[in-house]
Design a protein around this motif. Structure first.
Motif, mmCIF file in Angstrom:
data_model
loop_
_atom_site.group_PDB
_atom_site.id
_atom_site.type_symbol
_atom_site.label_atom_id
_atom_site.label_comp_id
_atom_site.label_asym_id
_atom_site.label_seq_id
_atom_site.Cartn_x
_atom_site.Cartn_y
_atom_site.Cartn_z
ATOM 1 N N GLY A 5 31.475 54.251 33.135
ATOM 2 C CA GLY A 5 32.618 53.364 32.987
ATOM 3 C C GLY A 5 32.286 52.000 33.530
ATOM 4 N N ILE A 6 33.305 51.196 33.764
ATOM 5 C CA ILE A 6 33.132 49.824 34.231
ATOM 6 C C ILE A 6 33.133 49.795 35.751
ATOM 7 C CG2 ILE A 6 34.181 47.519 34.272
ATOM 8 C CD1 ILE A 6 35.367 48.271 31.462
ATOM 9 N N ASP A 7 32.132 49.137 36.335
ATOM 10 C CA ASP A 7 32.033 49.006 37.785
ATOM 11 C C ASP A 7 32.508 47.641 38.275
ATOM 12 O OD1 ASP A 7 31.079 51.303 39.259
ATOM 13 O OD2 ASP A 7 29.720 49.966 40.328
ATOM 14 N N GLU A 8 32.357 46.618 37.415
ATOM 15 C CA GLU A 8 32.694 45.251 37.847
ATOM 16 C C GLU A 8 32.818 44.355 36.622
ATOM 17 O OE1 GLU A 8 30.504 43.537 41.307
ATOM 18 O OE2 GLU A 8 29.872 42.011 39.862
ATOM 19 N N ILE A 9 33.713 43.398 36.704
ATOM 20 C CA ILE A 9 33.813 42.364 35.676
ATOM 21 C C ILE A 9 33.906 41.011 36.365
ATOM 22 C CG2 ILE A 9 34.874 43.837 33.920
ATOM 23 C CD1 ILE A 9 37.601 42.613 34.671
ATOM 24 N N THR A 10 33.473 39.959 35.659
ATOM 25 C CA THR A 10 33.557 38.604 36.190
ATOM 26 C C THR A 10 34.174 37.694 35.151
ATOM 27 O OG1 THR A 10 31.607 38.886 37.600
ATOM 28 C CG2 THR A 10 32.279 36.629 37.105
ATOM 29 N N PHE A 11 35.255 37.026 35.545
ATOM 30 C CA PHE A 11 35.887 36.009 34.722
ATOM 31 C C PHE A 11 35.343 34.634 35.125
ATOM 32 C CE2 PHE A 11 39.171 39.329 34.824
ATOM 33 C CZ PHE A 11 39.593 39.371 33.499
ATOM 34 N N GLN A 36 34.285 28.821 45.334
ATOM 35 C CA GLN A 36 34.036 28.944 43.898
ATOM 36 C C GLN A 36 34.125 30.387 43.385
ATOM 37 O OE1 GLN A 36 30.266 26.634 43.262
ATOM 38 N NE2 GLN A 36 31.599 25.443 41.928
ATOM 39 N N GLU A 37 34.616 31.311 44.194
ATOM 40 C CA GLU A 37 34.698 32.684 43.702
ATOM 41 C C GLU A 37 35.699 33.512 44.498
ATOM 42 O OE1 GLU A 37 31.310 35.385 42.030
ATOM 43 O OE2 GLU A 37 31.458 35.816 44.194
ATOM 44 N N LEU A 38 36.460 34.326 43.767
ATOM 45 C CA LEU A 38 37.362 35.309 44.345
ATOM 46 C C LEU A 38 36.830 36.690 43.987
ATOM 47 C CD1 LEU A 38 40.682 33.761 42.982
ATOM 48 C CD2 LEU A 38 39.739 33.425 45.289
ATOM 49 N N VAL A 39 36.928 37.637 44.931
ATOM 50 C CA VAL A 39 36.494 39.007 44.672
ATOM 51 C C VAL A 39 37.644 39.944 45.015
ATOM 52 C CG1 VAL A 39 34.802 40.815 45.142
ATOM 53 C CG2 VAL A 39 34.113 38.400 45.259
ATOM 54 N N ARG A 47 35.363 46.326 40.971
ATOM 55 C CA ARG A 47 35.498 44.927 41.372
ATOM 56 C C ARG A 47 35.874 44.021 40.212
ATOM 57 N NH1 ARG A 47 31.999 42.767 46.423
ATOM 58 N NH2 ARG A 47 32.976 44.214 47.911
ATOM 59 N N VAL A 48 36.744 43.074 40.514
ATOM 60 C CA VAL A 48 37.145 42.032 39.583
ATOM 61 C C VAL A 48 36.850 40.702 40.270
ATOM 62 C CG1 VAL A 48 39.054 40.949 38.352
ATOM 63 C CG2 VAL A 48 38.932 43.448 38.508
ATOM 64 N N LYS A 49 35.924 39.936 39.688
ATOM 65 C CA LYS A 49 35.569 38.638 40.232
ATOM 66 C C LYS A 49 36.121 37.538 39.328
ATOM 67 C CE LYS A 49 31.270 40.045 42.536
ATOM 68 N NZ LYS A 49 29.810 39.761 42.665
ATOM 69 N N VAL A 50 36.563 36.486 39.958
ATOM 70 C CA VAL A 50 36.965 35.282 39.226
ATOM 71 C C VAL A 50 36.149 34.140 39.803
ATOM 72 C CG1 VAL A 50 38.836 33.804 38.464
ATOM 73 C CG2 VAL A 50 39.300 36.214 38.979
ATOM 74 N N ALA A 51 35.246 33.608 38.993
ATOM 75 C CA ALA A 51 34.370 32.529 39.439
ATOM 76 C C ALA A 51 34.786 31.224 38.787
ATOM 77 C CB ALA A 51 32.918 32.852 39.086
ATOM 78 N N HIS A 52 34.650 30.146 39.539
ATOM 79 C CA HIS A 52 34.936 28.848 38.946
ATOM 80 C C HIS A 52 33.947 28.583 37.821
ATOM 81 C CE1 HIS A 52 35.532 24.520 38.455
ATOM 82 N NE2 HIS A 52 36.703 24.709 39.023
ATOM 83 N N SER A 53 34.425 27.954 36.781
ATOM 84 C CA SER A 53 33.586 27.707 35.608
ATOM 85 C C SER A 53 32.304 26.953 35.935
ATOM 86 C CB SER A 53 34.378 26.908 34.565
ATOM 87 O OG SER A 53 35.536 27.608 34.167
#
Length: 321
Positions: A5-11, A36-39, A47-53
């Motif tokens: 399955g899915i372990d981590e994604i990054t937006f 520049q990043e939220l985890v 894990r769901v990461k949101v990184a600055h573009s």
């Protein structure tokens, strides 16, 4: 060898403050924050990461941000990772840092694989009493003030070449087609035995690459409803839901996400084995949703958005003509 399955994604996104609020309201736990990043983590450690573009080293997007930049799939052991290392070596964009390997799929998405970091959970879930089975005795069903998602259950992408992208996941990662929109879409699961789909690929009449939605698994229908109403109270906009998908049997609620496209709460999808034979469907609104509420349910009135608030009277407490 089976992907779990899915372990981590990054937006990739520009407005990290808005994404921080959204995913906190969504029910994820913020475990790390940098300029520049939220985890975030779900209940089982997905894990769901949101990184600055503009963050250095962020994989290229398949469309303009905000969107999903990277999907990390899980295997259960180092031996299985080694087997995939052999399969993926030589693929476009191949990377290997020892702990995580990956490449670029035919749609341009950064695909990675690692030994899973998710935790095994034993969660109480609602029992459903049917005519044939009475599993809930002397116990009311739960009610939730909000959702706490278990994990990222599946991702859905628009693809430029359905056949090539499907073949990549089948041949290199061992995915299996569950059901089809012939020539238009493939529901795929990670292994012969598992939930209805971990990945859904859609080719539009004018093909393009892009994110359709990211789906988060919750425990039961009551958590879909409680989570959705909490998001409504917080001011986030429903795209569609709650409702039910007839193809996978899953119950859903979709919200518009500042990290890109849509996110979904869902539960109760079909469980399949190697004996399952893929079915063909013609895309259409009644195939997508057996039933659904447009605009969602208002968290305050607990009625459809813009409906009259309850008066407190019994429904039949009115004068007869």
């Amino acid at each position: 060898m089976s992907v779990l399955g899915i372990d981590e994604i990054t937006f990739g996104a520009a407005d990290l403050a808005k994404c921080r609020q959204f995913f906190s309201d969504w029910g994820l736990h913020l475990v790390a924050e940098e300029p520049q990043e939220l985890v975030f983590e779900s209940l089982n450690g997905c894990r769901v990461k949101v990184a600055h573009s503009d963050k250095p080293g962020l994989p290229a997007g398949i469309e303009a941000d905000p969107t999903l930049r990277e999907v990390v799939w899980a295997v259960g052991s180092i031996a299985e990772l080694e087997a995939l290392r052999t399969r993926l070596a030589g693929q476009p964009g191949y990377v290997d840092d020892g702990q995580r390997i990956g490449c670029t799929d035919p749609n341009g998405l950064a695909v990675r694989v690692q030994v899973t970091r998710k935790r095994v959970l034993d969660l109480p879930c609602a029992q459903t009493n049917t005519w044939a089975t009475r599993g809930r005795v002397n116990q009311p069903s739960p009610a939730y003030d909000r959702a706490t998602p278990v994990e990222v259950g599946h991702v859905v992408f628009f693809v430029k070449d359905l056949a090539a992208t499907t073949a990549f996941y089948e041949q290199h990662l061992g995915f299996v087609v569950s059901d089809r929109y012939p020539g238009r879409g493939h529901f795929m699961r990670c292994a012969p035995e598992g939930g209805h789909h971990d990945l859904f690929l859609l080719q539009l009449p004018e093909p393009r690459a892009g994110l359709n939605h990211v789906a988060f698994t919750v425990r039961d229908l009551h958590e879909v409803i409680g989570g959705g109403m909490h998001m409504s109270r917080c001011g986030w906009s429903t795209e569609l839901g709650p409702g039910r998908h007839p193809i996978s049997s899953a119950l859903f609620w979709y919200f518009i996400s500042p990290a890109g496209a849509l996110v979904e709460y869902y539960t109760d999808e079909d469980e399949l084995t190697a004996d399952w034979q893929p079915r063909d469907f013609t895309p259409g609104p009644t195939v997508f949703a057996e039933w659904a509420i447009k605009g969602g349910i208002d968290g305050q009135t607990r009625r459809q958005v813009n409906a009259d608030a309850p008066s407190g009277r019994f429904m039949t407490d009115r004068p007869k003509d």
